[in-house]
Structures are given as C-alpha cells and as structure tokens.
Design an enzyme around this catalytic site. Structure first.
Site, mmCIF file in Angstrom:
data_model
loop_
_atom_site.group_PDB
_atom_site.id
_atom_site.type_symbol
_atom_site.label_atom_id
_atom_site.label_comp_id
_atom_site.label_asym_id
_atom_site.label_seq_id
_atom_site.Cartn_x
_atom_site.Cartn_y
_atom_site.Cartn_z
ATOM 1 N N GLY A 1 0.787 -1.226 0.000
ATOM 2 C CA GLY A 1 0.000 0.000 0.000
ATOM 3 C C GLY A 1 0.818 1.275 0.000
ATOM 4 C CB SER B 1 18.075 -2.471 14.211
ATOM 5 O OG SER B 1 16.776 -3.018 14.234
ATOM 6 C CE LYS C 1 14.688 -0.100 12.147
ATOM 7 N NZ LYS C 1 16.091 -0.435 12.279
HETATM 8 P P1 ADP Z 1 1.585 -1.328 -3.362
HETATM 9 O O1 ADP Z 1 1.709 -1.746 -4.767
HETATM 10 O O2 ADP Z 1 2.826 -0.733 -2.819
HETATM 11 O O3 ADP Z 1 1.045 -2.400 -2.477
HETATM 12 P P2 ADP Z 1 -0.520 0.325 -4.357
HETATM 13 O O4 ADP Z 1 0.170 0.979 -5.469
HETATM 14 O O5 ADP Z 1 -1.431 -0.820 -4.679
HETATM 15 O O6 ADP Z 1 0.520 -0.169 -3.305
HETATM 16 O O7 ADP Z 1 -1.309 1.390 -3.537
HETATM 17 C C1 ADP Z 1 -2.480 1.152 -2.795
HETATM 18 C C2 ADP Z 1 -3.438 2.319 -2.946
HETATM 19 O O8 ADP Z 1 -2.860 3.460 -2.374
HETATM 20 C C3 ADP Z 1 -3.718 2.690 -4.361
HETATM 21 O O9 ADP Z 1 -5.057 3.004 -4.510
HETATM 22 C C4 ADP Z 1 -2.864 3.897 -4.638
HETATM 23 O O10 ADP Z 1 -3.418 4.738 -5.567
HETATM 24 C C5 ADP Z 1 -2.810 4.535 -3.276
HETATM 25 N N1 ADP Z 1 -1.555 5.258 -3.078
HETATM 26 C C6 ADP Z 1 -0.463 4.775 -2.493
HETATM 27 N N2 ADP Z 1 0.510 5.700 -2.479
HETATM 28 C C7 ADP Z 1 0.015 6.805 -3.056
HETATM 29 C C8 ADP Z 1 0.526 8.117 -3.333
HETATM 30 N N3 ADP Z 1 1.771 8.455 -2.998
HETATM 31 N N4 ADP Z 1 -0.276 8.978 -3.950
HETATM 32 C C9 ADP Z 1 -1.497 8.627 -4.290
HETATM 33 N N5 ADP Z 1 -2.062 7.437 -4.045
HETATM 34 C C10 ADP Z 1 -1.324 6.551 -3.427
#
Ligand code: ADP
Length: 827
Positions: A393, A713, A756
């Site tokens: 996420g 750590s 952290k």
């Molecule tokens: P990951 O692939 O790292 O697990 P995702 O790309 O699936 O994460 O992101 C999860 C959700 O969070 C998505 O809907 C994404 O659009 C949103 N999100 C995460 N980081 C950002 C960011 N920096 N700006 C806008 N939306 C974000």
C-alpha cells in the site's frame, strides 16, 4: 515332337551294316512272317528321338508329312501291324563318332492318325512291349529289324510287393504335389501287376530327362527299373517339396512386401484424405493465416512449419493433434512485432506522476532520470532492473501503472509470490500432458505487444525452498543481456523480451535471492507518516472512493481528526491500503443512506466513525505507561513498515544460560549474545560480582510472537533492558531506540530509519535514540514529524545507558539477592 524326331531317309547308309530288303512287298512278306521259335519277329524300324515310349503307354507324335516315317505309320495302321521304335546310342556317337542303335527298342502300334494339319500329321503311338534288337537290315532307306520281345517274370516276392506299394504311395504323393494328378492315373498305377509294369507306367508319367528315360527303357529287369523309379520319385518329391518351400517363402515375402505396399498406399491415401481434410479445416486455415500475419522470426517460423506438417499427418481426433494445434495457437497469439509507440516526453511524465501520486519524490526522480536516459540512448545494454521496495500500500503498483501511462505502454502485473518452480516462469516441455508456457509468456500473450511494462510483484516471495531455479530463470528474464532470446520450455524457440520494461517489487530486500538483488537498482517506498496519509486521502483516496461508491458530485468532508482516527485506530500499516478500504467502507454506508433518500452528512467527524465502522480495531502499541525495570523499547522494520517492539528481560537463578523467545531470527539471537557479552565486560563498572553470570540465567522475550523478527537493530535495546534488569534500575518510558551493538559497546548504524521514525511517532514515543551515523537519514523525514520527536545520536552503549536508565544504579533486587545467596553459601 517334330521332324527332328526322325532320322531322314535314307539314313546312315554306310554306318549300319545291314542286309538289304527288296521293297515294300518284301517288307510285308517279312512282316507277315511268323514269329521265330524264340518269339522273334521282324518289323520296320522308326527311329525316335527325344520321345521315349514305354510299354503299355500311349504317346502322341507328330510327323513331317514328307518323311518316310508317316508312310510307315500309316501303313502299319492300315495293316494293323506293329513297328519298332529304336534309339541311337548317344555314347557311341560321342565316343566313336558312330551311329549305333541301342540294343533295346519298343514295339508300338500306331492309332488315330490325324491329318487336320496336312503339313504336320500326327498319330498316337501305343507302346506294346520291350524288345531286344537282334539284327537290322536296310533297303532303299527302309530299315528292318528282327527283334525278340522281353519277357518279365510274373513271380513277385514280398519285398517287391512292398516296394511296389511304397512306390504307388510315393507316386500318389507326387501326383498330389504336382496337382495335375487324375485319379485314373493312380488307379492305373495301383492296377500294375509287376514291378516292371509299374516302373514303366510311372516312368512315362514322371518328368524325367531323356537319358534317364532311355536308361529305364534299356533296363530289362523290372525290379531294378522299379527301384530306380522309386529313387526318381523320391528325388522328384524332394524337389517338389523344396520348390514348394521356396515358393512359400517367396510367396510370404511377396505377401509381406505386398501387404506393406498395400498398407503404405492406404496410409498415404488416408493421409491425403486427412491432410486434404485438414488443410480445408477452417480452424487450421485460420491458424495458418494468423501465423502468416504474425510474421514470426525465422526460428519460430521453422517450428511452425514443422508443426503444421506434423499436424497434417496426425489424425484429427488424436490427442496429439490437439497438442500441436494448441502449440501453433500459442505461436500465433504471442506478440512478435506489435509495439506501442514510446512516449519519452519528460515534462509530460513529470506531470502525470505528480498528478497521480503524492510525495514519493525519490522514486519519481529516479523514474524521470530513467526515462531521460532512455530517450537519449534508446538501447542501453546495461539497463538497470528497477526494484520498488516498500510495505504494502505504499504506492508501488500504482506508480508502475503511471509510468506505463506516461510512456504510452501497456501495463501488466504478474505475481511471483509462492513461485517455487522454474517451470512456472519458463513453462513445461511439451512432452508433458497439459503443458503450457510459463507465466512470462502467458502475460505477454495477454498484453499482446512486445513492449509492455511488466511488473513482477513480490520478488522477495519467490519460494526459498527451491531457490536457485526460479531465481535463475527470472534473472534470464530480467537481464537485458540475456532476455533478447529468452527460451520458454514449451515454446522451445527464442522469444525476445528486450523491449519489455520490467519493474519488480518487494516488501523487503531481505529475502530477495542474492543473484537477483545484485542486478537490481532498489527504489525505496518508505511508507507514509499520518500527515502524508491524510494528504493522500484528501487528494486521491477520497475522490476515488466517492466515485467508486456512486457519490460523485456530493460534498462529503472528512475532518482531520476523523482521518487521524481512521489511521490510528482502524488501520495499522505503513502504506494506505487498509486506510483506503476503510474510507471506502464509510462511503458505502453513506451511499446506502443516499439510496434510502436520507440526508447525507456533510462532514464526518471522529465521533461518527464508530457508527460507520464499529468499534475501534487497533490499540496501537504505545510507549510503556510507566518506567519499568528490564523493559526497553526498540523500533523495528518489518514488512508492514516500522513498528515499535518492546524487549523484556528477566534474570533468574540458574547456570548462566541465555534464552530468547518470540519468533526471533538468528541475527537477533547473535545480537542478544553480543549484548550479554557487553554487560559481562562491565562487571567492574557496575560493581557486579564476577561469579554473578555463572549463577543466573537471562530470558529475553520479544512480545508479539506471531510476527517473525530479525536483524541486528535491537542490539542496544537488549543491552539496555539487560542492564536495567541486573541493576534494578527502571528504563525511561517514552524512549525508543534502534542500533546495533558490538562486543565493546560501540553503536553501529542501521537501515529503515524513516519507517522507524514514523512508527515511533505513531506510537507516541517522545525521544528516540539513533546511531550517530544515521543522522543524515532524518533529512528524508518531513519537518512536522521530526518536530514531534526528540532525537539523540549515540556512538557508545554508555550513552544509551545514560539516556535510558532513569537513575544511577542504586538498588538491584537481583544483585542483592545474589550477594545474600553467596553469603549463605559461605556460612
Ligand atoms: P503497493 O503496490 O505498494 O502495495 P498500491 O500501489 O497498490 O501499493 O497502492 C495502494 C493504494 O494506495 C492505491 O489506490 C494507490 O493509488 C494509493 N496510493 C499509495 N501511495 C500513493 C501516493 N503516494 N499517492 C497517491 N495514491 C497513493
């Protein structure tokens, strides 16, 4: 039989010294003369060649109309008299160049002269008996002889009888084998009364050479003749058997080769039919057209041609045919030339990335650099393999999607989580039933272009059991120096992956196979502070979720403290995945209100959350509520980002053992040993009795046992908790720390500072101890986060104790009880 069968008249005038007769009348006179006392009589001679006439048998003979012989025969028939058939002696002719008559002849009577053909009249000659020629005379070419009939003995011994029976039997067999045996012939043989008669009859039927026949005619003793005939029959039968055997053999060989020829013809015919049928099959025609249209590279085209040929000679309903079609379908479906146009406009890229993503400056900058280099030098052999590392996420996938968007490329994801077999990446050989290409080519088929952006997720979750193999296959996929001729086991022809842009993702770098890690350029996605999460929610998550839940156009506001509460009490993560889900959950409830035509809330406050989401889900691990002895707080970096991690130490009487529990990895265990050794080295400073460590056990426990923990750590935290436990001095609450410890108490730098720090802030920590060398990492952290915490940078363990222990060591229950015990022992 022809003219040659007779010697021309007059014949051999000077060779035969014969008395002369006057003329025909004289001849007749002689002919009519009574037989002599010895039974001898005179008769004209007809010289026979080639044909050997036996007594009691009949032979047809044809004559030259101009020859004297036919007149003799005609005369004899008319007069009902007999003639003597004679043979020249071949030996005499050969040895002495003399014409001589053999001593035995055959008396015969002509019958039935046939003059249908006036040039070649014929007659049936009926042999009567064997005669011995006594004398000969000649007159004007006519030769007469006086002959004596040969009498044969009528007495027949048992042996002879047996021989006769045997001969008849053999003869029957012979006839049967000859297959022209008429029954009368056999009956005749069976009716023979003497061995000679039987021998003569059989001799006339057997296919014998002329000389042998002559010999048989010359032999006067019937039994001797029969014995000879028996030999001849046996030989003849043997010959016939051999012939038959050879015939059978030849026949069976012929049969076999004929059969094979026949079968081959049939197969060819069937193949033609099937083949014709197949090429007419619309599916195959379509496949052929598809493959032509796909413009395969030469090697793949060769493979396709071969498979089409195989397909034509394979019956349509066989499983093999299905397999071949499937393979050809794959060749046709894979993209070989299709490409999306690359858009390497950096300005545009920056705009797209900024509008889609909050923050992530480092990652965005690196991407822009990457695009810039690519636009300047499209084909670089040493392209980096990008790896996005961060907790779930944190925006890795969505950033990947945006990169594809800015470049104008198609985007596809492929998860490597749990892949433990090379075949999943590279496919199974076609010899396996149900084999298929690996996931890479499956994905390529799905995107249908040669230059997509392929995101390989969870590269750190490649199954470690089998290591090597999937990792090696993956390296071949990712490495620009190898991937232009990637071979999938199923496809078995090289496939060019060099136009594909690969981005891998991982939650941590810890489990990435070293060979891969070596080749990758890591881009960290460190997770977000609460403030950042709120910003992301306002800019992206809330609008997206509103749209998704049919609330577009409505004005619904989340208050800051509502979002804060969502972050702290309803989620527990470094990224924003659950956060987004919870926002969605709230908005769904509101959508329900909308469908029920109820008034919608304008603002969602912290207090409303319980109503939408139920009771609070997380009570975040917070700093200890009071200063405790033997408990210190570390900050660790896990897959979910940073987390605070209490470390508890208990000292109890024992034998100097160290026990550590709570799903702790090897590195952390070693770190605990180092901490203990540090403490031991400080016995003098802390006034700990020398034998103390021999009489007490240490138990370190790191709670939250379900989460595996590792890494060095927590070193300084464990040393602090141990010292606290031994000396009985409480550790300051609201203090968290991270840092590796050496045996001599030096504090070494660690990774993941940002995560952290964020974790510490989330948990309400006020002061944080960091290794001096990590000071620079604070720059990455937002100002407002930094402001909430107090940082102390340490180089030595002593400094940690200085900050951590609440007071100078005054009283330790452990130490005092130890002293007491020692004293008791001494007493
Ligand atoms: P990951 O692939 O790292 O697990 P995702 O790309 O699936 O994460 O992101 C999860 C959700 O969070 C998505 O809907 C994404 O659009 C949103 N999100 C995460 N980081 C950002 C960011 N920096 N700006 C806008 N939306 C974000």
């Amino acid at each position: 039989m022809n003219d040659e069968d007779f010697y021309p008249f007059p014949l051999m005038e000077n060779q035969f010294k014969l008395p002369k007769f006057a003329n025909f009348e004289e001849l007749n006179a002689i002919k009519n003369r009574k037989a002599g006392k010895d039974g001898s009589f005179a008769a004209p001679i007809v010289f026979l060649q080639n044909v050997v006439l036996f007594p009691n048998t009949i032979t047809p003979l044809s004559f030259n109309s101009k020859s004297m012989a036919i007149h003799l025969v005609a005369n004899a028939q008319a007069e009902k008299t007999s003639l003597i058939g004679c043979y020249e002696d071949p030996e005499a002719l050969k040895n002495q160049n003399q014409m001589q008559c053999l001593p035995v002849g055959i008396e015969f009577v002509p019958s039935r002269i046939n003059e249908d053909d006036p040039d070649a009249p014929s007659a049936l000659l009926q042999g009567r008996r064997r005669v011995q020629i006594l004398e000969m005379s000649e007159n004007e070419g006519l030769i007469f002889c006086r002959v004596k009939p040969v009498r044969e003995s009528q007495r027949i011994s048992k042996e002879t009888k047996a021989l006769m029976r045997l001969c008849v039997k053999q003869f029957a067999k012979y006839l049967e084998m000859e297959e022209n045996g008429q029954e009368e012939v056999l009956l005749f043989a069976e009716g023979a009364e003497t061995p000679g008669e039987l021998a003569d009859f059989i001799s006339s039927t057997l296919e014998l050479e002329h000389e042998k026949r002559l010999d048989l005619l010359m032999e006067l003793d019937g039994l001797t003749r029969l014995k000879q005939v028996a030999r001849y029959i046996t030989a003849e039968i043997n010959m016939l058997e051999l012939e038959e055997e050879i015939h059978n053999q030849v026949q069976s060989e012929m049969d076999r080769s004929q059969r094979e020829n026949y079968l081959r013809e049939q197969i060819a015919k069937m193949q033609r039919e099937i083949g014709d049928g197949k090429s007419a099959d619309p599916e195959i025609l379509e496949l052929q057209q598809k493959i032509e249209a796909a413009k395969l590279p030469p090697e793949a085209q060769n493979a396709a041609d071969k498979e089409f040929a195989r397909l034509r000679s394979t019956p349509s309903l066989s499983p093999e045919s299905g397999m071949i079609e499937n393979y050809l379908q794959w060749l046709a479906d894979l993209p070989w030339n299709e490409k999306a146009e690359d858009n390497l406009d950096i300005k545009n890229a920056k705009a797209v990335l900024d509008s889609n993503h909050y923050g992530l400056k480092k990652a965005k900058d690196r991407i822009l650099e990457f695009l810039a280099v690519r636009s300047l030098k499209p084909r670089r052999s040493h392209q980096p393999i990008l790896c996005f590392v961060g907790a779930p996420g944190t925006g890795k996938t969505s950033l990947g999607r945006s990169i594809a968007e800015t470049m104008g490329r198609r985007f596809a994801r492929m998860s490597l989580g749990g892949v433990h077999d090379e075949a999943e990446i590279r496919g199974h050989r076609r010899t396996y039933i149900g084999s298929m290409p690996g996931r890479i080519l499956q994905t390529m088929r799905k995107v249908a272009v040669t230059n997509p952006l392929l995101m390989l997720d969870e590269i750190d979750k490649l199954n470690a059991d089998f290591q090597g193999d999937p990792a090696a296959a993956l390296l071949e996929v990712l490495d620009p120096e190898q991937n232009f001729e990637f071979t999938d086991h199923y496809l078995d022809v090289p496939y060019d992956l060099s136009n594909t842009l690969f981005i891998t993702t991982a939650n941590t770098t810890q489990n990435i196979p070293p060979a891969l890690l070596d080749r990758m350029e890591l881009i960290e996605f460190p997770g977000y502070a609460a403030q950042e999460k709120i910003a992301i929610a306002r800019q992206f998550l809330i609008p997206t979720q509103m749209a998704e839940n049919g609330l577009e156009g409505e004005t619904i506001h989340f208050s800051d403290d509502a979002l804060q509460t969502l972050i702290e009490s309803y989620t527990y993560e470094a990224g924003v995945r659950s956060f987004e889900r919870q926002i969605g959950a709230v908005l769904r409830k509101i959508a329900l209100l909308k469908t029920q035509n109820q008034p919608l809330p304008e603002t969602i406050h912290k207090e409303d959350l319980q109503q939408y989401l139920g009771p609070v889900e997380y009570f975040p691990l917070v700093a200890e509520l009071k200063d405790e002895i033997g408990v210190a707080t570390a900050v660790a970096w896990t897959e979910n980002g940073g987390e605070i991690m209490p470390v508890e130490v208990l000292v109890m009487p024992g034998k100097g053992n160290l026990q550590i529990t709570g799903q702790v990895g090897e590195v952390m265990q070693e770190s605990a040993q180092a901490a203990l050794s540090y403490l031991k080295s400080k016995t003098e400073v802390f006034k700990i009795p020398e034998d103390f460590f021999e009489d007490y056990d240490f138990h370190i426990h790191v709670p939250e046992g379900a989460i595996p923990k590792d890494g060095p750590s927590a070193g300084i935290t464990m040393a602090l908790a141990m010292t606290s436990a031994v000396l009985g001095v409480p550790v300051r609450r609201e203090l968290a720390m991270t840092g590796e410890i050496t045996l001599r108490g030096r504090v070494l730098p660690i990774g993941g500072v940002r995560e952290k720090v964020l974790a510490a802030q989330r948990s309400g920590i006020k002061t944080m101890l960091l290794p001096s060398k990590n000071e620079k990492d604070l720059e990455e952290i937002q100002q407002n986060v930094r402001k909430e915490l107090q940082f102390h940078f340490v180089e030595q363990m002593d400094e940690v104790l200085e900050f951590g222990l609440l007071s100078k060591p005054l009283f330790s229950r452990v130490l005092s009880s130890h002293k007491k015990r020692k004293k008791d022992e001494q007493d």
